[in-house]
Design a protein around this motif. Structure first.
Motif, PDB file in Angstrom:
ATOM      1  N   LEU A 225      46.228  78.205  35.232  1.00  0.00           N
ATOM      2  CA  LEU A 225      47.024  77.093  34.720  1.00  0.00           C
ATOM      3  C   LEU A 225      46.130  75.962  34.215  1.00  0.00           C
ATOM      4  O   LEU A 225      46.395  75.367  33.166  1.00  0.00           O
ATOM      5  N   ALA A 226      45.063  75.660  34.956  1.00  0.00           N
ATOM      6  CA  ALA A 226      44.148  74.605  34.530  1.00  0.00           C
ATOM      7  C   ALA A 226      43.479  74.957  33.208  1.00  0.00           C
ATOM      8  O   ALA A 226      43.280  74.090  32.344  1.00  0.00           O
ATOM      9  N   GLY A 227      43.113  76.233  33.023  1.00  0.00           N
ATOM     10  CA  GLY A 227      42.513  76.648  31.761  1.00  0.00           C
ATOM     11  C   GLY A 227      43.458  76.463  30.589  1.00  0.00           C
ATOM     12  O   GLY A 227      43.060  75.979  29.522  1.00  0.00           O
ATOM     13  N   LEU A 228      44.730  76.838  30.768  1.00  0.00           N
ATOM     14  CA  LEU A 228      45.715  76.658  29.707  1.00  0.00           C
ATOM     15  C   LEU A 228      45.936  75.177  29.400  1.00  0.00           C
ATOM     16  O   LEU A 228      46.045  74.770  28.236  1.00  0.00           O
ATOM     17  N   ILE A 229      46.032  74.371  30.456  1.00  0.00           N
ATOM     18  CA  ILE A 229      46.219  72.932  30.270  1.00  0.00           C
ATOM     19  C   ILE A 229      45.035  72.326  29.523  1.00  0.00           C
ATOM     20  O   ILE A 229      45.195  71.535  28.589  1.00  0.00           O
ATOM     21  N   PHE A 230      43.835  72.716  29.926  1.00  0.00           N
ATOM     22  CA  PHE A 230      42.619  72.163  29.320  1.00  0.00           C
ATOM     23  C   PHE A 230      42.546  72.503  27.835  1.00  0.00           C
ATOM     24  O   PHE A 230      42.264  71.646  26.996  1.00  0.00           O
ATOM     25  N   ILE A 231      42.827  73.763  27.486  1.00  0.00           N
ATOM     26  CA  ILE A 231      42.779  74.184  26.083  1.00  0.00           C
ATOM     27  C   ILE A 231      43.852  73.463  25.275  1.00  0.00           C
ATOM     28  O   ILE A 231      43.600  72.985  24.160  1.00  0.00           O
ATOM     29  N   GLY A 232      45.065  73.373  25.828  1.00  0.00           N
ATOM     30  CA  GLY A 232      46.135  72.693  25.112  1.00  0.00           C
ATOM     31  C   GLY A 232      45.887  71.222  24.903  1.00  0.00           C
ATOM     32  O   GLY A 232      46.411  70.634  23.949  1.00  0.00           O
ATOM     33  N   GLY A 233      45.091  70.612  25.770  1.00  0.00           N
ATOM     34  CA  GLY A 233      44.825  69.186  25.656  1.00  0.00           C
ATOM     35  C   GLY A 233      43.640  68.826  24.794  1.00  0.00           C
ATOM     36  O   GLY A 233      43.346  67.637  24.610  1.00  0.00           O
ATOM     37  N   LEU A 234      42.923  69.826  24.249  1.00  0.00           N
ATOM     38  CA  LEU A 234      41.745  69.521  23.422  1.00  0.00           C
ATOM     39  C   LEU A 234      42.111  69.080  22.023  1.00  0.00           C
ATOM     40  O   LEU A 234      41.401  68.285  21.413  1.00  0.00           O
ATOM     41  N   GLY A 235      43.194  69.612  21.484  1.00  0.00           N
ATOM     42  CA  GLY A 235      43.598  69.229  20.141  1.00  0.00           C
ATOM     43  C   GLY A 235      43.255  70.291  19.113  1.00  0.00           C
ATOM     44  O   GLY A 235      42.273  71.032  19.252  1.00  0.00           O
ATOM     45  N   GLY A 331      45.414  59.870  28.731  1.00  0.00           N
ATOM     46  CA  GLY A 331      46.037  61.047  28.161  1.00  0.00           C
ATOM     47  C   GLY A 331      45.061  62.061  27.608  1.00  0.00           C
ATOM     48  O   GLY A 331      43.887  62.120  27.975  1.00  0.00           O
ATOM     49  N   ALA A 332      45.570  62.885  26.685  1.00  0.00           N
ATOM     50  CA  ALA A 332      44.815  63.993  26.118  1.00  0.00           C
ATOM     51  C   ALA A 332      44.180  63.584  24.800  1.00  0.00           C
ATOM     52  O   ALA A 332      44.220  62.425  24.385  1.00  0.00           O
ATOM     53  N   ALA A 333      43.592  64.567  24.124  1.00  0.00           N
ATOM     54  CA  ALA A 333      42.937  64.314  22.840  1.00  0.00           C
ATOM     55  C   ALA A 333      43.971  64.154  21.729  1.00  0.00           C
ATOM     56  O   ALA A 333      45.099  64.642  21.850  1.00  0.00           O
ATOM     57  N   MET A 341      47.479  57.328  25.483  1.00  0.00           N
ATOM     58  CA  MET A 341      46.746  56.513  24.523  1.00  0.00           C
ATOM     59  C   MET A 341      45.795  57.365  23.697  1.00  0.00           C
ATOM     60  O   MET A 341      45.425  57.003  22.590  1.00  0.00           O
ATOM     61  N   THR A 342      45.379  58.507  24.207  1.00  0.00           N
ATOM     62  CA  THR A 342      44.467  59.517  23.667  1.00  0.00           C
ATOM     63  C   THR A 342      43.004  59.153  23.909  1.00  0.00           C
ATOM     64  O   THR A 342      42.623  57.976  23.957  1.00  0.00           O
ATOM     65  N   THR A 343      42.219  60.203  24.056  1.00  0.00           N
ATOM     66  CA  THR A 343      40.791  60.035  24.294  1.00  0.00           C
ATOM     67  C   THR A 343      40.089  59.430  23.078  1.00  0.00           C
ATOM     68  O   THR A 343      39.083  58.733  23.221  1.00  0.00           O
ATOM     69  N   GLY A 344      40.616  59.684  21.866  1.00  0.00           N
ATOM     70  CA  GLY A 344      40.019  59.102  20.674  1.00  0.00           C
ATOM     71  C   GLY A 344      40.107  57.589  20.670  1.00  0.00           C
ATOM     72  O   GLY A 344      39.142  56.898  20.309  1.00  0.00           O
ATOM     73  N   THR A 345      41.265  57.066  21.070  1.00  0.00           N
ATOM     74  CA  THR A 345      41.426  55.617  21.154  1.00  0.00           C
ATOM     75  C   THR A 345      40.460  55.022  22.165  1.00  0.00           C
ATOM     76  O   THR A 345      39.820  53.989  21.912  1.00  0.00           O
ATOM     77  N   LEU A 346      40.353  55.659  23.321  1.00  0.00           N
ATOM     78  CA  LEU A 346      39.425  55.179  24.351  1.00  0.00           C
ATOM     79  C   LEU A 346      37.990  55.176  23.833  1.00  0.00           C
ATOM     80  O   LEU A 346      37.246  54.200  24.026  1.00  0.00           O
ATOM     81  N   ALA A 347      37.589  56.258  23.168  1.00  0.00           N
ATOM     82  CA  ALA A 347      36.214  56.359  22.681  1.00  0.00           C
ATOM     83  C   ALA A 347      35.916  55.270  21.654  1.00  0.00           C
ATOM     84  O   ALA A 347      34.848  54.637  21.703  1.00  0.00           O
ATOM     85  N   VAL A 348      36.846  55.037  20.722  1.00  0.00           N
ATOM     86  CA  VAL A 348      36.618  54.021  19.694  1.00  0.00           C
ATOM     87  C   VAL A 348      36.512  52.635  20.323  1.00  0.00           C
ATOM     88  O   VAL A 348      35.645  51.829  19.957  1.00  0.00           O
ATOM     89  N   LEU A 349      37.372  52.323  21.286  1.00  0.00           N
ATOM     90  CA  LEU A 349      37.335  51.012  21.928  1.00  0.00           C
ATOM     91  C   LEU A 349      36.041  50.805  22.711  1.00  0.00           C
ATOM     92  O   LEU A 349      35.431  49.721  22.663  1.00  0.00           O
ATOM     93  N   VAL A 350      35.597  51.854  23.425  1.00  0.00           N
ATOM     94  CA  VAL A 350      34.352  51.742  24.189  1.00  0.00           C
ATOM     95  C   VAL A 350      33.162  51.579  23.250  1.00  0.00           C
ATOM     96  O   VAL A 350      32.261  50.755  23.485  1.00  0.00           O
ATOM     97  N   LEU A 351      33.138  52.341  22.160  1.00  0.00           N
ATOM     98  CA  LEU A 351      32.040  52.226  21.201  1.00  0.00           C
ATOM     99  C   LEU A 351      32.034  50.860  20.523  1.00  0.00           C
ATOM    100  O   LEU A 351      30.964  50.280  20.273  1.00  0.00           O
ATOM    101  N   ALA A 352      33.215  50.332  20.222  1.00  0.00           N
ATOM    102  CA  ALA A 352      33.293  49.002  19.617  1.00  0.00           C
ATOM    103  C   ALA A 352      32.794  47.934  20.584  1.00  0.00           C
ATOM    104  O   ALA A 352      32.068  47.002  20.198  1.00  0.00           O
TER     105      ALA A 352
END
Length: 474
Positions: A225-235, A331-333, A341-352
Protein backbone atom coordinates in the motif's frame (compact mmCIF):
# COMPACT_ATOMS: atom_id res chain seq x y z
CA UNK A 1 -12.36 -5.26 -58.78
CA UNK A 2 -13.48 -3.23 -55.78
CA UNK A 3 -10.68 -2.80 -53.24
CA UNK A 4 -11.43 -4.17 -49.77
CA UNK A 5 -12.62 -1.73 -47.15
CA UNK A 6 -10.04 -1.13 -44.42
CA UNK A 7 -11.00 -2.86 -41.19
CA UNK A 8 -11.18 0.42 -39.22
CA UNK A 9 -13.53 2.02 -41.78
CA UNK A 10 -16.09 -0.77 -41.48
CA UNK A 11 -17.10 0.41 -38.08
CA UNK A 12 -17.30 4.13 -38.87
CA UNK A 13 -20.95 5.31 -39.22
CA UNK A 14 -21.99 6.79 -42.54
CA UNK A 15 -22.70 10.54 -42.45
CA UNK A 16 -26.46 10.14 -42.76
CA UNK A 17 -26.96 7.12 -40.52
CA UNK A 18 -28.83 7.20 -37.25
CA UNK A 19 -25.67 6.12 -35.43
CA UNK A 20 -23.77 9.06 -36.89
CA UNK A 21 -26.52 11.52 -35.92
CA UNK A 22 -26.79 10.18 -32.37
CA UNK A 23 -23.00 10.18 -32.05
CA UNK A 24 -22.87 13.78 -33.26
CA UNK A 25 -25.64 14.83 -30.87
CA UNK A 26 -23.92 13.13 -27.94
CA UNK A 27 -20.65 14.75 -28.92
CA UNK A 28 -22.28 18.18 -29.12
CA UNK A 29 -23.67 17.75 -25.61
CA UNK A 30 -20.25 16.74 -24.32
CA UNK A 31 -18.67 19.63 -26.20
CA UNK A 32 -21.11 22.02 -24.55
CA UNK A 33 -20.58 20.35 -21.18
CA UNK A 34 -16.80 20.67 -21.29
CA UNK A 35 -16.35 23.47 -23.77
CA UNK A 36 -19.27 25.84 -23.56
CA UNK A 37 -20.65 27.96 -26.39
CA UNK A 38 -18.15 28.55 -29.22
CA UNK A 39 -18.96 32.25 -29.18
CA UNK A 40 -18.31 32.48 -25.45
CA UNK A 41 -16.04 29.54 -24.54
CA UNK A 42 -15.54 28.72 -20.90
CA UNK A 43 -11.96 29.39 -19.74
CA UNK A 44 -10.04 26.21 -18.76
CA UNK A 45 -10.12 26.77 -14.97
CA UNK A 46 -13.88 27.33 -15.04
CA UNK A 47 -14.33 24.12 -17.05
CA UNK A 48 -12.63 22.17 -14.30
CA UNK A 49 -14.79 23.78 -11.60
CA UNK A 50 -18.05 23.21 -13.50
CA UNK A 51 -17.04 19.70 -14.53
CA UNK A 52 -16.21 18.55 -11.01
CA UNK A 53 -19.38 20.16 -9.67
CA UNK A 54 -21.59 18.37 -12.21
CA UNK A 55 -19.84 15.07 -11.56
CA UNK A 56 -20.50 15.53 -7.84
CA UNK A 57 -24.21 16.06 -8.58
CA UNK A 58 -24.35 12.93 -10.75
CA UNK A 59 -22.43 10.90 -8.18
CA UNK A 60 -24.77 12.08 -5.41
CA UNK A 61 -27.87 11.08 -7.38
CA UNK A 62 -26.41 7.65 -8.21
CA UNK A 63 -25.49 6.97 -4.57
CA UNK A 64 -29.05 7.84 -3.51
CA UNK A 65 -30.55 5.12 -5.76
CA UNK A 66 -32.12 2.02 -4.19
CA UNK A 67 -29.72 -0.90 -4.00
CA UNK A 68 -26.68 1.28 -3.27
CA UNK A 69 -27.06 1.50 0.50
CA UNK A 70 -27.76 -1.45 2.75
CA UNK A 71 -31.33 -1.18 4.00
CA UNK A 72 -32.57 2.35 3.42
CA UNK A 73 -31.08 4.46 0.58
CA UNK A 74 -28.44 7.01 1.55
CA UNK A 75 -29.73 10.45 2.54
CA UNK A 76 -28.83 13.43 0.36
CA UNK A 77 -26.13 14.69 2.72
CA UNK A 78 -24.56 11.22 3.09
CA UNK A 79 -24.56 10.72 -0.68
CA UNK A 80 -23.16 14.21 -1.38
CA UNK A 81 -20.42 13.86 1.23
CA UNK A 82 -19.43 10.39 -0.05
CA UNK A 83 -19.52 11.40 -3.72
CA UNK A 84 -17.37 14.49 -3.17
CA UNK A 85 -14.96 12.59 -0.94
CA UNK A 86 -14.52 9.94 -3.66
CA UNK A 87 -14.22 12.39 -6.56
CA UNK A 88 -11.73 14.48 -4.62
CA UNK A 89 -9.91 11.24 -3.59
CA UNK A 90 -10.07 12.25 0.07
CA UNK A 91 -11.50 9.34 2.06
CA UNK A 92 -13.42 11.21 4.75
CA UNK A 93 -16.86 9.69 5.14
CA UNK A 94 -19.98 9.96 7.26
CA UNK A 95 -20.74 6.29 6.48
CA UNK A 96 -18.76 3.06 6.75
CA UNK A 97 -18.37 1.79 3.18
CA UNK A 98 -17.93 -1.83 4.25
CA UNK A 99 -21.14 -1.79 6.32
CA UNK A 100 -23.43 0.82 4.75
CA UNK A 101 -22.89 0.10 1.03
CA UNK A 102 -23.90 -2.96 -0.95
CA UNK A 103 -21.51 -4.58 -3.42
CA UNK A 104 -23.05 -2.41 -6.15
CA UNK A 105 -22.56 0.66 -3.98
CA UNK A 106 -18.92 -0.25 -3.39
CA UNK A 107 -18.40 -0.66 -7.15
CA UNK A 108 -19.94 2.79 -7.73
CA UNK A 109 -17.63 4.19 -5.04
CA UNK A 110 -14.65 2.57 -6.78
CA UNK A 111 -15.63 4.14 -10.13
CA UNK A 112 -15.95 7.57 -8.53
CA UNK A 113 -12.51 7.20 -6.93
CA UNK A 114 -10.98 6.22 -10.26
CA UNK A 115 -12.59 9.15 -12.06
CA UNK A 116 -11.45 11.54 -9.35
CA UNK A 117 -7.92 10.17 -9.32
CA UNK A 118 -7.27 10.04 -13.06
CA UNK A 119 -9.17 13.27 -13.70
CA UNK A 120 -12.48 13.88 -15.37
CA UNK A 121 -10.88 15.91 -18.17
CA UNK A 122 -8.84 12.81 -19.07
CA UNK A 123 -12.11 10.88 -19.16
CA UNK A 124 -13.68 13.54 -21.37
CA UNK A 125 -10.78 13.39 -23.84
CA UNK A 126 -11.08 9.61 -24.03
CA UNK A 127 -14.82 9.87 -24.73
CA UNK A 128 -14.21 12.56 -27.38
CA UNK A 129 -11.71 10.33 -29.16
CA UNK A 130 -13.97 7.28 -28.97
CA UNK A 131 -16.81 9.13 -30.69
CA UNK A 132 -14.50 10.77 -33.22
CA UNK A 133 -14.67 14.35 -31.94
CA UNK A 134 -11.80 16.82 -32.36
CA UNK A 135 -10.08 17.94 -29.17
CA UNK A 136 -10.15 21.72 -29.16
CA UNK A 137 -7.28 23.90 -27.94
CA UNK A 138 -9.30 25.05 -24.92
CA UNK A 139 -9.98 21.44 -23.97
CA UNK A 140 -6.27 20.72 -24.27
CA UNK A 141 -5.52 23.69 -22.03
CA UNK A 142 -8.14 22.47 -19.54
CA UNK A 143 -6.53 19.05 -19.61
CA UNK A 144 -3.13 20.66 -18.96
CA UNK A 145 -4.63 22.44 -15.93
CA UNK A 146 -6.23 19.19 -14.77
CA UNK A 147 -2.90 17.35 -14.97
CA UNK A 148 -0.90 20.32 -13.71
CA UNK A 149 1.20 20.56 -16.85
CA UNK A 150 2.58 23.55 -18.75
CA UNK A 151 2.98 22.59 -22.42
CA UNK A 152 -0.20 21.45 -24.26
CA UNK A 153 1.75 20.30 -27.32
CA UNK A 154 1.83 16.52 -26.77
CA UNK A 155 -1.02 16.39 -24.28
CA UNK A 156 -3.03 13.71 -26.12
CA UNK A 157 -0.09 11.33 -26.34
CA UNK A 158 0.67 11.96 -22.67
CA UNK A 159 -2.98 11.29 -21.80
CA UNK A 160 -2.80 7.86 -23.41
CA UNK A 161 0.41 7.14 -21.53
CA UNK A 162 -1.18 8.28 -18.28
CA UNK A 163 -4.13 5.92 -18.74
CA UNK A 164 -1.87 3.01 -19.69
CA UNK A 165 0.52 3.70 -16.81
CA UNK A 166 -2.27 4.04 -14.24
CA UNK A 167 -3.85 0.79 -15.42
CA UNK A 168 -0.60 -1.17 -15.26
CA UNK A 169 0.38 0.18 -11.83
CA UNK A 170 -3.05 -0.50 -10.32
CA UNK A 171 -3.22 -4.00 -11.83
CA UNK A 172 0.26 -4.77 -10.54
CA UNK A 173 -0.64 -3.57 -7.05
CA UNK A 174 -3.93 -5.48 -7.12
CA UNK A 175 -2.11 -8.68 -8.14
CA UNK A 176 0.37 -8.35 -5.27
CA UNK A 177 -2.41 -7.70 -2.76
CA UNK A 178 -4.48 -10.63 -4.07
CA UNK A 179 -1.55 -13.03 -3.78
CA UNK A 180 -1.01 -11.88 -0.20
CA UNK A 181 -4.70 -11.72 0.86
CA UNK A 182 -6.14 -14.80 -0.88
CA UNK A 183 -5.39 -17.05 2.08
CA UNK A 184 -6.65 -14.49 4.60
CA UNK A 185 -9.99 -13.61 2.96
CA UNK A 186 -10.50 -16.35 0.39
CA UNK A 187 -9.57 -16.19 -3.33
CA UNK A 188 -12.96 -14.84 -4.44
CA UNK A 189 -13.39 -12.00 -1.94
CA UNK A 190 -9.70 -11.14 -2.12
CA UNK A 191 -10.08 -10.23 -5.83
CA UNK A 192 -12.42 -7.31 -5.20
CA UNK A 193 -10.58 -6.29 -2.01
CA UNK A 194 -7.27 -6.22 -3.89
CA UNK A 195 -8.64 -4.19 -6.82
CA UNK A 196 -10.48 -1.71 -4.60
CA UNK A 197 -7.55 -1.03 -2.29
CA UNK A 198 -4.99 -0.89 -5.09
CA UNK A 199 -7.06 1.82 -6.80
CA UNK A 200 -7.76 3.59 -3.51
CA UNK A 201 -4.06 3.56 -2.53
CA UNK A 202 -2.68 4.65 -5.90
CA UNK A 203 -5.30 7.41 -6.22
CA UNK A 204 -4.47 8.48 -2.64
CA UNK A 205 -8.17 8.13 -1.75
CA UNK A 206 -8.02 6.42 1.64
CA UNK A 207 -11.33 4.51 1.38
CA UNK A 208 -11.18 0.92 2.65
CA UNK A 209 -13.57 -2.02 2.90
CA UNK A 210 -12.36 -3.44 6.21
CA UNK A 211 -14.87 -1.56 8.34
CA UNK A 212 -14.10 -0.34 11.80
CA UNK A 213 -11.21 -2.78 12.28
CA UNK A 214 -9.10 -0.84 9.76
CA UNK A 215 -6.68 -1.95 7.09
CA UNK A 216 -4.36 -4.95 7.66
CA UNK A 217 -1.20 -3.74 9.35
CA UNK A 218 1.12 -6.65 8.62
CA UNK A 219 4.42 -5.68 7.06
CA UNK A 220 3.73 -6.87 3.51
CA UNK A 221 0.30 -5.23 3.26
CA UNK A 222 1.70 -1.93 4.51
CA UNK A 223 4.67 -2.16 2.11
CA UNK A 224 2.44 -2.74 -0.96
CA UNK A 225 0.00 0.00 0.00
CA UNK A 226 2.83 2.41 0.83
CA UNK A 227 4.45 1.73 -2.55
CA UNK A 228 1.21 2.50 -4.40
CA UNK A 229 0.65 5.64 -2.34
CA UNK A 230 4.22 6.82 -2.92
CA UNK A 231 4.04 6.32 -6.70
CA UNK A 232 0.64 7.99 -6.94
CA UNK A 233 1.90 10.99 -5.01
CA UNK A 234 4.94 11.68 -7.21
CA UNK A 235 3.03 13.26 -10.06
CA UNK A 236 2.71 12.58 -13.78
CA UNK A 237 5.74 14.69 -14.90
CA UNK A 238 8.01 12.93 -12.39
CA UNK A 239 6.85 9.44 -13.39
CA UNK A 240 7.29 10.30 -17.07
CA UNK A 241 10.79 11.58 -16.37
CA UNK A 242 11.77 8.49 -14.41
CA UNK A 243 10.52 6.18 -17.15
CA UNK A 244 12.66 7.92 -19.79
CA UNK A 245 15.67 8.39 -17.52
CA UNK A 246 17.38 5.02 -18.26
CA UNK A 247 17.39 5.89 -21.98
CA UNK A 248 19.78 8.79 -21.49
CA UNK A 249 17.29 11.53 -20.65
CA UNK A 250 18.42 13.63 -17.71
CA UNK A 251 15.69 14.18 -15.09
CA UNK A 252 14.28 17.69 -15.11
CA UNK A 253 14.83 20.19 -12.32
CA UNK A 254 11.21 19.66 -11.23
CA UNK A 255 11.80 15.91 -10.88
CA UNK A 256 14.99 16.33 -8.87
CA UNK A 257 13.43 18.89 -6.54
CA UNK A 258 10.29 16.80 -6.08
CA UNK A 259 12.20 13.64 -5.22
CA UNK A 260 14.40 15.54 -2.78
CA UNK A 261 11.48 17.18 -1.00
CA UNK A 262 9.52 13.92 -0.87
CA UNK A 263 12.44 12.03 0.69
CA UNK A 264 13.01 14.78 3.26
CA UNK A 265 9.31 14.87 4.21
CA UNK A 266 9.11 11.07 4.39
CA UNK A 267 12.13 10.81 6.70
CA UNK A 268 11.10 13.81 8.81
CA UNK A 269 7.59 12.45 9.28
CA UNK A 270 8.71 8.88 9.97
CA UNK A 271 11.40 9.82 12.49
CA UNK A 272 9.17 12.45 14.13
CA UNK A 273 6.29 10.02 14.57
CA UNK A 274 8.68 7.34 15.82
CA UNK A 275 10.00 9.68 18.50
CA UNK A 276 6.55 11.02 19.41
CA UNK A 277 5.07 7.54 19.90
CA UNK A 278 8.15 6.07 21.62
CA UNK A 279 8.22 8.49 24.52
CA UNK A 280 6.12 7.93 27.68
CA UNK A 281 2.45 8.26 26.75
CA UNK A 282 3.00 7.19 23.15
CA UNK A 283 0.59 4.70 21.56
CA UNK A 284 3.42 2.43 20.30
CA UNK A 285 5.44 2.29 23.48
CA UNK A 286 4.81 -1.45 23.93
CA UNK A 287 5.47 -2.32 20.27
CA UNK A 288 8.84 -3.68 19.15
CA UNK A 289 11.02 -1.03 17.55
CA UNK A 290 11.18 -2.64 14.04
CA UNK A 291 7.37 -2.77 13.82
CA UNK A 292 7.13 0.69 15.37
CA UNK A 293 9.46 1.99 12.68
CA UNK A 294 7.41 0.34 9.96
CA UNK A 295 4.11 1.73 11.25
CA UNK A 296 5.41 5.28 11.69
CA UNK A 297 7.04 5.42 8.25
CA UNK A 298 3.87 4.03 6.65
CA UNK A 299 1.88 6.71 8.46
CA UNK A 300 4.32 9.32 7.21
CA UNK A 301 3.71 8.17 3.61
CA UNK A 302 -0.05 7.98 4.13
CA UNK A 303 -0.30 11.37 5.82
CA UNK A 304 0.67 13.14 2.60
CA UNK A 305 -2.90 12.85 1.21
CA UNK A 306 -3.49 9.05 1.20
CA UNK A 307 -5.57 8.72 4.36
CA UNK A 308 -4.95 5.11 5.42
CA UNK A 309 -4.53 4.84 9.17
CA UNK A 310 -1.94 2.26 10.15
CA UNK A 311 -2.17 3.69 13.68
CA UNK A 312 -5.48 4.90 15.20
CA UNK A 313 -5.20 8.68 14.80
CA UNK A 314 -7.16 9.43 17.98
CA UNK A 315 -4.56 7.44 19.97
CA UNK A 316 -1.60 9.52 18.78
CA UNK A 317 0.04 12.08 21.03
CA UNK A 318 -0.66 15.78 20.39
CA UNK A 319 2.88 16.18 19.04
CA UNK A 320 2.31 13.43 16.46
CA UNK A 321 -1.07 14.85 15.45
CA UNK A 322 0.51 18.27 14.93
CA UNK A 323 3.21 16.69 12.76
CA UNK A 324 0.54 14.90 10.72
CA UNK A 325 -1.31 18.18 10.19
CA UNK A 326 1.88 19.76 8.84
CA UNK A 327 2.48 16.81 6.48
CA UNK A 328 -1.14 16.88 5.30
CA UNK A 329 -1.07 20.61 4.67
CA UNK A 330 2.05 20.29 2.50
CA UNK A 331 0.58 17.34 0.64
CA UNK A 332 1.82 15.53 -2.44
CA UNK A 333 3.64 16.64 -5.58
CA UNK A 334 1.97 18.81 -8.24
CA UNK A 335 0.07 16.96 -11.01
CA UNK A 336 -0.26 13.90 -8.75
CA UNK A 337 -3.17 11.99 -7.28
CA UNK A 338 -2.83 13.89 -4.01
CA UNK A 339 -3.63 17.40 -2.88
CA UNK A 340 -2.45 19.90 -0.31
CA UNK A 341 -0.28 22.95 -0.79
CA UNK A 342 2.04 20.63 -2.83
CA UNK A 343 5.74 19.98 -2.50
CA UNK A 344 6.43 22.35 -5.42
CA UNK A 345 4.96 25.29 -3.53
CA UNK A 346 7.01 24.42 -0.46
CA UNK A 347 10.22 24.11 -2.49
CA UNK A 348 9.72 27.46 -4.24
CA UNK A 349 8.98 29.26 -0.96
CA UNK A 350 12.02 27.73 0.78
CA UNK A 351 14.29 28.58 -2.16
CA UNK A 352 12.95 32.14 -2.26
CA UNK A 353 13.56 32.55 1.48
CA UNK A 354 17.07 31.12 1.18
CA UNK A 355 17.84 33.36 -1.78
CA UNK A 356 16.57 36.42 0.09
CA UNK A 357 18.66 35.52 3.14
CA UNK A 358 21.77 35.27 0.93
CA UNK A 359 21.02 38.55 -0.84
CA UNK A 360 20.49 36.93 -4.25
CA UNK A 361 18.39 38.76 -6.85
CA UNK A 362 16.17 35.67 -7.35
CA UNK A 363 15.63 32.15 -6.06
CA UNK A 364 18.37 29.88 -7.41
CA UNK A 365 19.13 26.17 -7.36
CA UNK A 366 21.40 23.84 -9.34
CA UNK A 367 22.65 26.63 -11.57
CA UNK A 368 19.13 27.78 -12.46
CA UNK A 369 17.09 30.83 -11.47
CA UNK A 370 13.36 30.57 -10.79
CA UNK A 371 10.96 32.92 -12.51
CA UNK A 372 9.75 35.59 -10.02
CA UNK A 373 6.18 34.84 -11.11
CA UNK A 374 6.60 31.34 -9.63
CA UNK A 375 7.41 32.85 -6.25
CA UNK A 376 4.31 35.06 -6.46
CA UNK A 377 2.16 32.04 -7.36
CA UNK A 378 3.60 30.00 -4.50
CA UNK A 379 2.94 32.86 -2.06
CA UNK A 380 -0.61 33.17 -3.40
CA UNK A 381 -1.21 29.42 -2.96
CA UNK A 382 0.06 29.51 0.64
CA UNK A 383 -1.96 32.62 1.52
CA UNK A 384 -5.22 31.37 0.00
CA UNK A 385 -4.73 27.89 1.51
CA UNK A 386 -4.25 29.29 5.01
CA UNK A 387 -7.29 31.53 4.56
CA UNK A 388 -9.50 28.62 3.45
CA UNK A 389 -8.38 26.35 6.30
CA UNK A 390 -8.82 29.02 8.97
CA UNK A 391 -12.20 30.18 7.63
CA UNK A 392 -13.57 26.64 7.42
CA UNK A 393 -12.32 25.77 10.92
CA UNK A 394 -13.86 28.97 12.33
CA UNK A 395 -17.23 28.24 10.70
CA UNK A 396 -17.31 24.70 12.08
CA UNK A 397 -16.32 25.85 15.57
CA UNK A 398 -19.01 28.52 15.35
CA UNK A 399 -21.74 25.99 14.53
CA UNK A 400 -20.51 23.16 16.80
CA UNK A 401 -20.48 24.75 20.23
CA UNK A 402 -19.04 21.79 22.15
CA UNK A 403 -16.17 21.07 19.76
CA UNK A 404 -12.48 21.52 20.51
CA UNK A 405 -10.04 23.25 18.21
CA UNK A 406 -7.59 20.39 17.58
CA UNK A 407 -10.00 17.78 16.09
CA UNK A 408 -11.76 20.45 14.03
CA UNK A 409 -8.49 21.81 12.63
CA UNK A 410 -7.26 18.27 11.94
CA UNK A 411 -10.47 17.46 10.05
CA UNK A 412 -10.37 20.65 7.97
CA UNK A 413 -6.71 20.22 7.01
CA UNK A 414 -7.40 16.60 6.09
CA UNK A 415 -10.25 17.71 3.81
CA UNK A 416 -8.20 20.52 2.28
CA UNK A 417 -5.29 18.19 1.58
CA UNK A 418 -7.69 15.51 0.25
CA UNK A 419 -6.05 13.18 2.76
CA UNK A 420 -8.86 11.46 4.66
CA UNK A 421 -7.22 10.88 8.03
CA UNK A 422 -9.62 11.63 10.87
CA UNK A 423 -9.68 11.69 14.64
CA UNK A 424 -13.33 10.55 14.52
CA UNK A 425 -14.88 14.02 14.34
CA UNK A 426 -16.52 13.42 10.93
CA UNK A 427 -19.42 11.56 12.51
CA UNK A 428 -20.13 14.51 14.84
CA UNK A 429 -20.64 17.03 12.03
CA UNK A 430 -24.12 18.45 11.49
CA UNK A 431 -25.39 19.08 7.96
CA UNK A 432 -23.80 22.55 7.85
CA UNK A 433 -20.44 21.20 8.98
CA UNK A 434 -20.66 18.43 6.38
CA UNK A 435 -21.35 21.04 3.70
CA UNK A 436 -18.30 23.04 4.80
CA UNK A 437 -16.09 19.93 4.58
CA UNK A 438 -17.56 19.13 1.14
CA UNK A 439 -16.63 22.61 -0.11
CA UNK A 440 -13.14 22.31 1.37
CA UNK A 441 -12.64 18.93 -0.35
CA UNK A 442 -13.87 20.49 -3.61
CA UNK A 443 -11.40 23.33 -3.20
CA UNK A 444 -8.56 21.00 -2.24
CA UNK A 445 -9.00 18.75 -5.27
CA UNK A 446 -8.89 21.58 -7.82
CA UNK A 447 -6.30 23.71 -6.05
CA UNK A 448 -6.21 27.31 -4.94
CA UNK A 449 -5.03 28.84 -8.22
CA UNK A 450 -7.62 26.97 -10.30
CA UNK A 451 -10.48 28.20 -8.14
CA UNK A 452 -9.19 31.77 -7.97
CA UNK A 453 -8.60 31.96 -11.72
CA UNK A 454 -12.05 30.50 -12.38
CA UNK A 455 -13.78 33.04 -10.14
CA UNK A 456 -11.68 36.09 -10.96
CA UNK A 457 -11.86 37.86 -14.27
CA UNK A 458 -8.39 38.18 -15.79
CA UNK A 459 -7.50 41.84 -16.19
CA UNK A 460 -5.57 43.06 -19.26
CA UNK A 461 -1.97 44.08 -18.80
CA UNK A 462 -1.97 47.63 -17.33
CA UNK A 463 -0.61 50.39 -19.53
CA UNK A 464 0.20 52.65 -16.59
CA UNK A 465 2.91 51.98 -14.01
CA UNK A 466 2.48 53.67 -10.64
CA UNK A 467 5.35 55.01 -8.52
CA UNK A 468 6.65 52.68 -5.81
CA UNK A 469 6.34 53.27 -2.10
CA UNK A 470 7.42 51.07 0.80
CA UNK A 471 5.43 49.85 3.79
CA UNK A 472 6.70 48.26 6.97
CA UNK A 473 6.78 44.44 7.17
CA UNK A 474 8.34 41.95 9.55
Amino acid sequence: MVPPVPSRARYLPTPGSALSQSSRAFGNRLQWFFGGDRRRPLPPPLRLVVGLGLLAVVGTLVLMLPGIGRGDPLSWNEALFTAMSALSVTGLSTIVAAEDLTLLGQIVLLILIQIGGVGFMVLAVVVFQLIGRRISLLNRLALCNSLGLIDPGAILELTRRVLLGVTLIELGGALLLWVHWRDLYGPGRAVFLAIFHAVSAFCNAGFDLFGREGIPTDGLSLAILAGLIFIGGLGIPVLSDLLTWPRGHRPSLHTRITLGVVVVLLCTGGIGLFLGESLPGGSLLEVSWPRRLGLTFFQSVSARTAGFAGIPIEDLTPASQLLLMALMFIGAAPASMGGGMTTGTLAVLVLALWGYARGLPSAQIAGRSLDPSMVRKAAAVLTVSLFVVLLAAWLILLTHSNSRLDPVLFEVISAFATCGLSTGFTGELNWFGQLIIVLVMFWGRLGALTIVLALAQQQPRPLVTYPEESILIG
